[in-house]
Write a protein that holds these residues in place. Structure first.
Motif, PDB file in Angstrom:
ATOM      1  N   ASP A 215      44.504  22.085  40.094  1.00 63.77           N
ATOM      2  CA  ASP A 215      44.827  20.855  40.822  1.00 63.77           C
ATOM      3  C   ASP A 215      46.160  20.261  40.382  1.00 63.77           C
ATOM      4  OD1 ASP A 215      42.457  20.999  42.258  1.00 63.77           O
ATOM      5  OD2 ASP A 215      41.355  19.795  40.803  1.00 63.77           O
ATOM      6  N   GLN A 216      46.538  20.531  39.122  1.00 65.42           N
ATOM      7  CA  GLN A 216      47.789  20.006  38.599  1.00 65.42           C
ATOM      8  C   GLN A 216      48.567  21.104  37.871  1.00 65.42           C
ATOM      9  OE1 GLN A 216      46.298  16.640  36.198  1.00 65.42           O
ATOM     10  NE2 GLN A 216      47.398  15.286  37.585  1.00 65.42           N
ATOM     11  N   CYS A 217      49.862  20.915  37.773  1.00 65.09           N
ATOM     12  CA  CYS A 217      50.698  21.832  36.992  1.00 65.09           C
ATOM     13  C   CYS A 217      51.703  21.003  36.208  1.00 65.09           C
ATOM     14  CB  CYS A 217      51.403  22.851  37.892  1.00 65.09           C
ATOM     15  SG  CYS A 217      52.605  22.125  39.036  1.00 65.09           S
ATOM     16  N   VAL A 218      52.660  21.644  35.574  1.00 66.59           N
ATOM     17  CA  VAL A 218      53.694  20.927  34.829  1.00 66.59           C
ATOM     18  C   VAL A 218      54.605  20.153  35.778  1.00 66.59           C
ATOM     19  CG1 VAL A 218      55.657  21.193  33.252  1.00 66.59           C
ATOM     20  CG2 VAL A 218      53.642  22.649  32.995  1.00 66.59           C
ATOM     21  N   MET A 219      54.701  20.623  37.023  1.00 72.13           N
ATOM     22  CA  MET A 219      55.606  20.107  38.035  1.00 72.13           C
ATOM     23  C   MET A 219      57.058  20.211  37.568  1.00 72.13           C
ATOM     24  SD  MET A 219      55.456  19.385  41.119  1.00 72.13           S
ATOM     25  CE  MET A 219      53.656  19.273  41.279  1.00 72.13           C
ATOM     26  N   CYS A 220      57.385  21.381  37.052  1.00 69.85           N
ATOM     27  CA  CYS A 220      58.755  21.644  36.622  1.00 69.85           C
ATOM     28  C   CYS A 220      59.653  22.004  37.802  1.00 69.85           C
ATOM     29  CB  CYS A 220      58.772  22.770  35.586  1.00 69.85           C
ATOM     30  SG  CYS A 220      58.220  24.377  36.222  1.00 69.85           S
ATOM     31  N   LEU A 221      59.032  22.352  38.944  1.00 69.22           N
ATOM     32  CA  LEU A 221      59.725  22.768  40.161  1.00 69.22           C
ATOM     33  C   LEU A 221      60.516  24.060  39.986  1.00 69.22           C
ATOM     34  CD1 LEU A 221      61.024  19.469  41.847  1.00 69.22           C
ATOM     35  CD2 LEU A 221      58.903  20.717  42.253  1.00 69.22           C
ATOM     36  N   GLY A 222      60.183  24.826  38.942  1.00 68.34           N
ATOM     37  CA  GLY A 222      60.844  26.112  38.770  1.00 68.34           C
ATOM     38  C   GLY A 222      60.576  27.036  39.943  1.00 68.34           C
ATOM     39  N   CYS A 223      59.357  26.982  40.489  1.00 64.85           N
ATOM     40  CA  CYS A 223      59.018  27.831  41.635  1.00 64.85           C
ATOM     41  C   CYS A 223      59.865  27.468  42.853  1.00 64.85           C
ATOM     42  CB  CYS A 223      57.530  27.722  41.955  1.00 64.85           C
ATOM     43  SG  CYS A 223      56.944  26.028  42.239  1.00 64.85           S
ATOM     44  N   TYR A 224      60.068  26.183  43.051  1.00 69.31           N
ATOM     45  CA  TYR A 224      60.890  25.724  44.172  1.00 69.31           C
ATOM     46  C   TYR A 224      62.347  26.154  44.006  1.00 69.31           C
ATOM     47  CZ  TYR A 224      63.935  22.534  46.733  1.00 69.31           C
ATOM     48  OH  TYR A 224      64.950  22.022  47.512  1.00 69.31           O
ATOM     49  N   HIS A 225      62.902  25.903  42.835  1.00 66.45           N
ATOM     50  CA  HIS A 225      64.327  26.163  42.636  1.00 66.45           C
ATOM     51  C   HIS A 225      64.658  27.649  42.560  1.00 66.45           C
ATOM     52  CE1 HIS A 225      65.766  22.067  42.219  1.00 66.45           C
ATOM     53  NE2 HIS A 225      64.728  21.786  41.436  1.00 66.45           N
ATOM     54  N   ARG A 226      63.716  28.463  42.095  1.00 65.55           N
ATOM     55  CA  ARG A 226      64.024  29.875  41.903  1.00 65.55           C
ATOM     56  C   ARG A 226      63.621  30.765  43.082  1.00 65.55           C
ATOM     57  NH1 ARG A 226      65.727  30.950  36.735  1.00 65.55           N
ATOM     58  NH2 ARG A 226      65.388  29.285  35.220  1.00 65.55           N
TER      59      ARG A 226
END
Length: 256
Positions: A215-226
């Motif tokens: 339900d939650q993650c670190v929300m680092c947005l690494g997946c989005y940016h990479r």
């Protein structure tokens, strides 16, 4: 020894650049979490580098600092570096409080302004502006490295908010960490790079598409940016806002 967490390469760049200047080494906490302890030799240097999330520190760094056994030798210079886009908030205070509870004390706290990667709000399409921020950051990193060599003590972070504002802002982080905010568009090719790069491994392939299993993650947005196809979005708020990876962190692992 310098340990760091970095999703888009900003804190990684800071950690490795300082390590190079002081003739030391740097490692990500994702690797060190697999070890039973972290030890800094007597008379040596121990540094922690991480980004500022919502005026605080990422949950992955908080967990690391609370759970991993740390042995800091006598007369070891112990420092923290906060990387931030807008301000460093209470990130240094959070780190210091956790360490104090464990009987450890920081000698110095530093801050480095870097490109803000929170794409739901920040537009990252202005490459000249980003380059200018990174150029100024490199100059600051060199100054910090000299201070570390000289073992200067104190709080050298200039850009921070009040404790009240920071606490209020950090409470928002928990809600923003909800993985239901992510969507995957038809541009996805199933390359699995997001899975490889997720620091806590909460993405799996379901029906040939990335799917978040918590339900939650670190929300680092690494997946989005990479994502090479920019197929991962944070709701509709990231659409057209561009992606960012620090120029020194582009390597073969970012290719499908």
């Amino acid at each position: 020894m310098i340990v760091y967490f970095s999703a888009t390469g900003n804190s990684k760049h800071v950690a490795h650049k300082i390590a190079m200047e002081i003739d030391d080494w740097a490692r990500p906490i994702e690797e060190l979490k697999l070890e039973k302890h972290v030890e800094a030799r007597a008379g040596g240097v121990f540094g922690i580098v991480c980004p500022t999330y919502f005026c605080g520190i990422p949950v992955i760094m908080e967990e690391f600092l609370k759970k991993v056994k740390m042995f800091v030798g006598e007369d070891c210079y112990f420092f923290f570096v906060s990387t931030y886009g807008g301000n460093s908030g209470m990130s240094a205070d959070m780190v210091e409080e956790i360490l104090n509870e464990r009987g450890l004390k920081l000698d110095a706290k530093y801050g480095v302004k870097m490109p803000d990667t929170w794409a739901p709000i920040i537009d990252l399409n202005d490459k000249s502006k980003i380059a200018a921020i990174n150029s100024d950051a490199d100059k600051n990193i060199l100054r910090i490295a000299e201070q570390i060599k000289n073992r200067e003590k104190g709080n050298f972070i200039k850009n921070k908010k009040s404790r009240f504002f920071a606490k209020f802002n950090y409470r928002v982080y928990d809600r923003m960490r909800e993985t239901k905010n992510f969507i995957v568009t038809d541009a996805c090719t199933g390359c699995k790079l997001c899975i490889k790069r997720c620091p806590i491994k909460v993405i799996e392939m379901v029906n040939d598409r990335p799917s978040w299993i918590t339900d939650q993650c670190v929300m680092c947005l690494g997946c989005y940016h990479r994502c090479p196809m920019n197929a991962i979005q944070y709701g509709s708020s990231t659409k057209g806002h561009g992606q960012y990876i620090h120029p020194n962190d582009l390597d073969e692992t970012d290719k499908a």
